[in-house]
Design an enzyme around this catalytic site. Structure first.
Site, mmCIF file in Angstrom:
data_model
loop_
_atom_site.group_PDB
_atom_site.id
_atom_site.type_symbol
_atom_site.label_atom_id
_atom_site.label_comp_id
_atom_site.label_asym_id
_atom_site.label_seq_id
_atom_site.Cartn_x
_atom_site.Cartn_y
_atom_site.Cartn_z
ATOM 1 N N ARG B 20 0.833 -1.222 0.000
ATOM 2 C CA ARG B 20 0.000 0.000 0.000
ATOM 3 C C ARG B 20 0.859 1.261 0.000
ATOM 4 O O ARG B 20 0.457 2.289 -0.541
ATOM 5 C CB ARG B 20 -0.977 0.003 1.173
ATOM 6 C CG ARG B 20 -0.296 -0.139 2.516
ATOM 7 C CD ARG B 20 -1.306 -0.289 3.634
ATOM 8 N NE ARG B 20 -0.676 -0.765 4.846
ATOM 9 C CZ ARG B 20 -0.968 -0.323 6.058
ATOM 10 N NH1 ARG B 20 -1.861 0.625 6.233
ATOM 11 N NH2 ARG B 20 -0.381 -0.824 7.118
ATOM 12 N N SER B 47 -4.605 4.559 5.994
ATOM 13 C CA SER B 47 -4.482 3.144 5.627
ATOM 14 C C SER B 47 -4.050 2.982 4.178
ATOM 15 O O SER B 47 -3.373 2.029 3.826
ATOM 16 C CB SER B 47 -5.816 2.431 5.831
ATOM 17 O OG SER B 47 -6.170 2.419 7.192
ATOM 18 N N GLU B 68 -19.037 4.445 0.320
ATOM 19 C CA GLU B 68 -18.288 3.908 -0.827
ATOM 20 C C GLU B 68 -19.114 3.908 -2.110
ATOM 21 O O GLU B 68 -18.564 4.103 -3.194
ATOM 22 C CB GLU B 68 -17.802 2.486 -0.513
ATOM 23 C CG GLU B 68 -16.752 2.427 0.593
ATOM 24 C CD GLU B 68 -17.343 2.450 2.004
ATOM 25 O OE1 GLU B 68 -18.589 2.391 2.128
ATOM 26 O OE2 GLU B 68 -16.577 2.531 2.974
ATOM 27 N N PHE B 93 -14.420 -3.106 0.703
ATOM 28 C CA PHE B 93 -15.332 -1.986 0.441
ATOM 29 C C PHE B 93 -15.169 -1.438 -0.976
ATOM 30 O O PHE B 93 -15.988 -0.652 -1.438
ATOM 31 C CB PHE B 93 -15.111 -0.873 1.471
ATOM 32 C CG PHE B 93 -15.067 -1.382 2.890
ATOM 33 C CD1 PHE B 93 -15.985 -2.332 3.321
ATOM 34 C CD2 PHE B 93 -14.105 -0.949 3.783
ATOM 35 C CE1 PHE B 93 -15.946 -2.831 4.614
ATOM 36 C CE2 PHE B 93 -14.053 -1.442 5.078
ATOM 37 C CZ PHE B 93 -14.980 -2.381 5.499
ATOM 38 N N HIS B 119 -5.478 -3.744 1.757
ATOM 39 C CA HIS B 119 -5.904 -4.698 2.784
ATOM 40 C C HIS B 119 -6.676 -5.873 2.182
ATOM 41 O O HIS B 119 -7.636 -6.378 2.762
ATOM 42 C CB HIS B 119 -6.750 -3.999 3.851
ATOM 43 C CG HIS B 119 -5.975 -3.017 4.687
ATOM 44 N ND1 HIS B 119 -5.252 -1.976 4.147
ATOM 45 C CD2 HIS B 119 -5.806 -2.916 6.022
ATOM 46 C CE1 HIS B 119 -4.675 -1.279 5.109
ATOM 47 N NE2 HIS B 119 -4.984 -1.833 6.261
ATOM 48 N N ASP B 127 -8.397 -7.784 12.111
ATOM 49 C CA ASP B 127 -9.782 -7.304 11.972
ATOM 50 C C ASP B 127 -10.750 -8.430 11.617
ATOM 51 O O ASP B 127 -11.956 -8.312 11.828
ATOM 52 C CB ASP B 127 -9.875 -6.203 10.907
ATOM 53 C CG ASP B 127 -9.495 -4.843 11.471
ATOM 54 O OD1 ASP B 127 -9.378 -4.723 12.706
ATOM 55 O OD2 ASP B 127 -9.310 -3.902 10.673
ATOM 56 N N ARG B 177 -1.782 -4.990 3.141
ATOM 57 C CA ARG B 177 -1.434 -4.255 4.349
ATOM 58 C C ARG B 177 -0.037 -4.570 4.888
ATOM 59 O O ARG B 177 0.668 -3.655 5.308
ATOM 60 C CB ARG B 177 -2.486 -4.572 5.424
ATOM 61 C CG ARG B 177 -2.164 -3.949 6.747
ATOM 62 C CD ARG B 177 -3.117 -4.435 7.842
ATOM 63 N NE ARG B 177 -2.684 -3.955 9.131
ATOM 64 C CZ ARG B 177 -2.658 -4.679 10.243
ATOM 65 N NH1 ARG B 177 -3.047 -5.926 10.220
ATOM 66 N NH2 ARG B 177 -2.237 -4.152 11.367
#
Lengths: 281, 324
Positions: B20, B47, B68, B93, B119, B127, B177
């Site tokens: 990322r 992020s 989104e 998302f 991610h 998560d 990530r």
């Protein structure tokens, strides 16, 4: 003074187009199309500033996005008669290999269309992006949209409505077709939405109401007022009260003709109520 | 290892970084070089590592908030007027949540939107499964006209980010990530749809994408010690797939292992299987998740538990060689 006689003639001709298009393929959405005919005729022929021809980016002209894509019959008729493609092509509505798909799309390259719509609730977001692109480009022209009232039941609209006010997108005029009908019945029967005006105002929009949404003078007056409210830090909403099926007596005041085509007899009756003005396609 | 270096191309690394951050660096560079590039984010700037672009081009950044669907529509609209929008949020998302918006307003409408998704997969970690999408490659590759890219390290992600701005049409760019080894060259030329041959071999082809590319290289070292030479191919573009590179390799090796951080249903492996079925039926084994959701855990624990590591690749390679 705007030439409302021409707009009246065009409205009648567009009504004929709508009826003939959906009758020919025995499918399509005449009710909402007829209810928005005066509005779209006025928008394309009197209200919007448009360039000659069509290019996707539309820099230096007003843009229009149809969010409730199922009223494609009125949209196709109005944009063809505004010069985007030959009116004869209305003959191909919903037929195989046609550019006039059941719901509008850019996929077949039909001039005048900038986004696919049909799956409801997406048009306002797209229009906001186009409006923000205009700001980045230093283009002072406006972005117009049209949405069904039932369509406001889609949640994405409220994301967009919240965003537009928060980001001060004040170069957009979003019109809601308040005909009070949706497929399964009246909006009050299906999912009562309370005061749409209060909702838009609570979200930070300026709201202009057009009580007679099938009256060309009222539309021109209301849209002029809406335009005068742009550029002042707030997005502008027009609540356009229309009668579904307007101009064809047996299609009025009911949701029954939302997505149903007239038979031969009904077509003849509908056309008799709207005698040819500018020539059938 | 002396002999290994002589006979087989090996890859080492001196630094690890997250992919990322490669996206963030690529986006920042685009901000300096391409005035039409705009960026959108749904409340995940940190992020997605978008800070530099935003700092340098505040007027070209759109904070959408946690919305989104609206972000995808706005991105589609921004193309009307000549902008090249890059959307940023988690892979989950970026795809599943907004599938219909992408389908109608972007893919079917042929809008020049770059959907940049961080991610992705199990390596999102703690998560858990609500955020760990393992279906996104499948969702995106099924959309007509969509280009699907899954990059393997920082340098490749940066290069891919820059390259997709020059490609007209919708793109799904998938990255992750955790920090992973940087083993591709900083000055690489990123060609969409062009596989990268990493090691040459004659016994088995290993086609890997994303974080599994490094694992495939690690596996090739283990295999080499067993006297097996593996041809490791980095497939960064899943669609359009470099069919020629795959067919050329299996013509030599006669078997193939595909490796990805994704469900075997809808992933790279299925795309490869189709190419082989049509052109040259070849024994194939899949390193992928097995029709399951993920769970909480560290990225390394999860990759081990779900069999997405070099050991799994070695095992599948040994199996598939027996099936020749």
């Amino acid at each position: 003074m705007p030439n409302t006689k021409h707009l009246e003639d065009l409205t009648i001709q567009v009504r004929r187009d709508i009826l003939r298009m959906v009758h020919k393929v025995n499918s399509g959405h005449p009710g909402g199309s007829l209810g928005c005919t005066e509005f779209l005729v006025s928008l394309y022929n009197e209200i919007m500033e448009r360039k000659e021809g069509f290019d996707m980016d539309g820099i230096g002209e007003d843009l229009f996005f149809l969010s409730n894509g199922h009223i494609s019959p009125v949209f196709y008729s109005v944009i063809s008669r505004a010069g985007y493609f030959p009116v004869e092509e209305l003959n191909t509505f919903r037929l195989l290999n046609s550019r006039l798909q059941g719901h509008p799309t850019t996929h077949e390259g039909l001039p005048g269309v900038r986004i696919a719509s049909g799956s409801l609730g997406q048009g306002m977001s797209v229009a906001l992006g186009a409006a923000q692109a205009k700001k980045l480009n230093g283009d002072k022209h406006l972005v117009y949209t049209l949405h069904g009232d039932g369509e406001l039941q889609e949640g994405q609209n409220w994301e967009a409505i919240m965003y537009a006010a928060a980001k001060k997108v004040d170069n957009i005029i979003s019109t809601i077709d308040l005909n009070g009908q949706q497929i399964d019945g009246s909006t009050d029967e299906v999912l009562p939405m309370g005061s749409i005006k209060a909702k838009f105002e609570a979200f930070g929009w300026v709201v202009v109401e057009i009580e007679e949404g099938n009256n060309i003078d009222a539309i021109l007056k209301g849209m002029a007022e809406a335009k005068s409210k742009t550029g002042k830090g707030k997005p502008v909403c027009v609540l356009l009260k229309t009668i579904m099926g307007h101009g064809v007596d047996f299609m009025m005041y009911t949701h029954a003709w939302h997505g149903k085509a007239p038979n031969d007899e009904q077509l003849a009756k509908g056309l008799a109520q709207n005698p040819e003005t500018l020539g059938d396609y | 290892m002396e002999g290994l270096g002589r006979l087989m191309k090996t890859y080492t690394y001196t630094e690890k970084k997250d992919t990322r951050s490669g996206f963030g660096a690529g986006l920042a560079e685009l901000g300096r070089t391409n005035p039409n590039v705009v960026a959108l984010c749904a409340d995940l700037i940190g992020s997605l590592k978008m800070e530099k672009f935003i700092e340098e081009n505040p007027e070209r950044f759109f904070q959408i908030g946690i919305a989104e669907a609206n972000m995808m529509g706005i991105a589609a609209g921004l193309t009307i007027g000549g902008k090249i929008p890059f959307t940023g949020t988690f892979a989950n998302f970026s795809t599943g949540r907004v599938y219909d918006q992408i389908r109608q307003s972007i893919a079917y409408s042929d809008k020049n939107v770059k959907i940049c998704a961080s991610h992705a997969g199990l390596t999102l970690g703690e998560d858990g499964a609500t955020h760990q999408i393992l279906e996104d490659i499948g969702l995106m590759k099924m959309l007509p006209g969509m280009t699907v890219i899954n990059t393997c390290d920082y340098n490749q992600t940066k290069a891919a980010t820059i390259a997709i701005a020059a490609h007209h049409g919708p793109v799904y760019l998938r990255f992750g990530r955790p920090v992973v080894p940087i083993f591709t060259p900083e000055d690489q030329k990123f060609e969409i749809g062009k596989a990268v041959m990493l090691t040459e071999g004659t016994d088995v082809t290993i086609v890997a994408t994303g974080h599994l590319v490094w694992e495939a290289l690690e596996a090739s070292k283990v295999l080499f010690e067993k006297g097996i030479t593996a041809e490791v191919i980095n497939i960064h573009t899943i669609k359009p797939l470099d069919e020629e590179a795959i067919l050329k390799s299996v013509a030599k090796t006669g078997c193939i292992v595909t490796a990805e951080e994704h469900n075997y249903l809808g992933g790279l492996g299925e795309s490869v299987a189709r190419v082989l079925a049509l052109n040259n039926p070849t024994p194939q084994e899949f390193v992928a998740t097995n029709d399951t959701f993920g769970e909480s855990g560290t990225p390394a624990q999860l990759m081990d538990k779900y069999g997405l590591n070099s050991a799994a690749i070695v095992e599948k390679a040994l199996n598939v060689i027996k099936r020749k």
